[in-house]
Design a protein around this motif. Structure first.
Motif, PDB file in Angstrom:
ATOM      1  N   LEU A   1     -75.267  65.799 105.615  1.00  0.00           N
ATOM      2  CA  LEU A   1     -76.837  65.874 105.522  1.00  0.00           C
ATOM      3  C   LEU A   1     -77.588  67.272 105.621  1.00  0.00           C
TER       4      LEU A   1
ATOM      5  N   GLN B   1     -85.897  62.324 106.228  1.00  0.00           N
ATOM      6  CA  GLN B   1     -85.755  63.186 104.984  1.00  0.00           C
ATOM      7  C   GLN B   1     -85.949  62.744 103.553  1.00  0.00           C
ATOM      8  N   ILE B   2     -85.545  61.555 103.510  1.00  0.00           N
ATOM      9  CA  ILE B   2     -85.518  60.855 102.017  1.00  0.00           C
ATOM     10  C   ILE B   2     -86.750  60.157 102.272  1.00  0.00           C
TER      11      ILE B   2
ATOM     12  N   PHE C   1     -76.498  63.208 100.156  1.00  0.00           N
ATOM     13  CA  PHE C   1     -76.977  61.921 101.176  1.00  0.00           C
ATOM     14  C   PHE C   1     -75.996  60.982 101.027  1.00  0.00           C
TER      15      PHE C   1
ATOM     16  N   MET D   1     -79.081  66.350  93.573  1.00  0.00           N
ATOM     17  CA  MET D   1     -79.035  65.755  94.582  1.00  0.00           C
ATOM     18  C   MET D   1     -78.908  63.995  94.550  1.00  0.00           C
TER      19      MET D   1
ATOM     20  N   ASN E   1     -78.372  74.004 101.759  1.00  0.00           N
ATOM     21  CA  ASN E   1     -79.401  72.902 102.025  1.00  0.00           C
ATOM     22  C   ASN E   1     -80.407  72.773 100.730  1.00  0.00           C
ATOM     23  N   LYS E   2     -79.834  71.789  99.906  1.00  0.00           N
ATOM     24  CA  LYS E   2     -80.568  71.670  98.626  1.00  0.00           C
ATOM     25  C   LYS E   2     -82.065  70.950  98.862  1.00  0.00           C
ATOM     26  N   LEU E   3     -82.123  70.068  99.767  1.00  0.00           N
ATOM     27  CA  LEU E   3     -83.500  69.428 100.136  1.00  0.00           C
ATOM     28  C   LEU E   3     -84.573  70.491 100.645  1.00  0.00           C
TER      29      LEU E   3
ATOM     30  N   SER F   1     -77.608  68.302 102.277  1.00  0.00           N
ATOM     31  CA  SER F   1     -78.176  67.347 101.158  1.00  0.00           C
ATOM     32  C   SER F   1     -77.367  66.502 100.101  1.00  0.00           C
TER      33      SER F   1
ATOM     34  N   CYS G   1     -83.043  70.537  91.459  1.00  0.00           N
ATOM     35  CA  CYS G   1     -82.615  70.131  92.665  1.00  0.00           C
ATOM     36  C   CYS G   1     -82.348  68.554  92.564  1.00  0.00           C
TER      37      CYS G   1
END
Length: 389
Positions: A134, A175-176, A139, A359, A321-323, A137, A355
């Protein structure tokens, strides 16, 4: 110090620790570590030191004791001890936001052929691995790990583990941006605390309340968010739980920002930032800087907003951390659109879509991106998700 005396001193330390006399407990345990000739006792006391330092947010010390514990486990030549010590090493790295190392140590745990004791730890290993995925990222893999941890919790009737997994699932769905699920899971955790948690540490209650607060804020239920966050902060202060204090301060700041009360938000972001910096929670720092950026944008101080974005971007790139990066590109897009700087605007639009691609945040049914706005999601058994509608 022999076996019986070692055991007695460890219990004495635990009693002190449970009565909130942490520093005294640490002194007792350190003395055992120096004086005891019993490897199994030393292993156990290292476990106590690791847990105590984790709860105080002294993650570098936690890591140091985890490394010593691995040497002790090798001395004992027992795969169960070795699995437990590698789990502690994984958790130390997870807390320090070293997510690739966490995943690698978790895989080491899962490959060890211990007895039933090790198998009972597999749920905790899966949870730590899910938290690391997580953080990066990733997921789908995070959800796979959380669901595996939940199965272990159910099969072993481990309510504490189930409670921790529910909190992580709350974080995952926040987050999502499936805010209904982001609220459902910490509410489930709070139910478990009420039904089974009489003898548990209060941190379980505090964690579930904190995750409920986050979800309530995202749903716009700010008074409920404030109530839950206050409850969580009260316990965090009583127990000297620095990591949770930092998260609560961030949540308070976000609530004030949601009310457009920037002047009240800023000092809370600052306090959160100083604790996060002290304990090494770089993932938390990205969240703080995102909040600060949004405050500057409310005040139309766009250059100050870009300064915060630069700091956050460096952290997000360092952690993978891509998010975080996606959110930063999104904010840059808004800023450069307002400033009328077309070249920079195009640059960030392209990076934003890269991004999303990376993801795989697309709905398998309608092809629209996931995580742009609050939407109920459904996960398939393969852990791919799609919009419920």
């Amino acid at each position: 110090m022999g076996q019986d005396q070692t055991k007695h001193q460890i219990e004495k330390g635990l009693h002190l620790y449970q009565s909130n006399q942490t520093e005294k407990a640490l002194r007792v345990w350190m003395r055992v570590l120096e004086k005891s000739a019993d490897p199994a006792g030393r292993f156990r006391v290292l476990g106590c030191l690791i847990t105590a330092h984790a709860e105080m947010g002294r993650y570098k010390d936690m890591l140091k004791f985890a490394v010593v514990q691995i040497d002790t486990a090798r001395e004992l030549e027992d795969p169960d001890y070795l699995t437990e010590s590698y789990l502690n090493l994984a958790r130390s790295n997870e807390k320090l936001c070293e997510f690739q190392k966490t995943i690698s140590y978790c895989k080491t745990c899962l490959n060890m052929q211990g007895t039933t004791v090790s198998l009972q730890l597999n749920g905790q290993v899966s949870l730590s691995m899910g938290n690391a995925f997580l953080g990066l990222s990733i997921f789908q893999k995070a959800l796979e790990c959380f669901e595996k941890a939940l199965r272990y919790a159910h099969n072993n009737d481990d309510k504490m583990l189930e409670c921790r997994v529910c909190c992580s699932l709350g974080n995952f769905y926040a987050q999502i941006k499936d805010y209904e699920k982001a609220l459902f899971f910490p509410c489930k955790a709070a139910e478990l605390v009420n039904d089974y948690g009489k003898g548990w540490s209060l941190k379980y209650r505090a964690m579930s309340q904190y995750h409920m607060a986050v979800a309530y804020r995202k749903l716009g239920r700010l008074a409920d968010a404030m109530d839950c966050c206050e409850e969580s902060m009260k316990i965090a202060l009583q127990h000297g739980d620095r990591p949770l204090q930092a998260l609560c301060l961030l949540c308070f700041a976000d609530i004030h920002r949601s009310r457009k009360d920037v002047q009240t938000a800023f000092p809370r972001y600052d306090s959160s930032m100083s604790i996060m910096t002290e304990i090494g929670n770089r993932l938390g720092l990205i969240q703080v800087l995102l909040g600060v950026t949004k405050c500057w944008m409310i005040q139309k101080e766009l250059d100050k907003a870009l300064e915060s974005i630069d700091k956050a971007q460096e952290l997000a790139e360092g952690l993978g951390n891509k998010l975080g990066l996606l959110k930063l590109h999104c904010l840059c897009e808004r800023i450069y659109r307002t400033k009328g700087q077309q070249r920079e605007l195009r640059d960030h639009v392209v990076k934003f879509h890269e991004c999303v691609e990376e993801m795989e945040l697309y709905c398998g049914m309608c092809g629209e991106s996931i995580g742009e706005k609050n939407n109920q999601l459904q996960a398939l058994p393969c852990s791919h998700f799609f919009h419920l509608k």
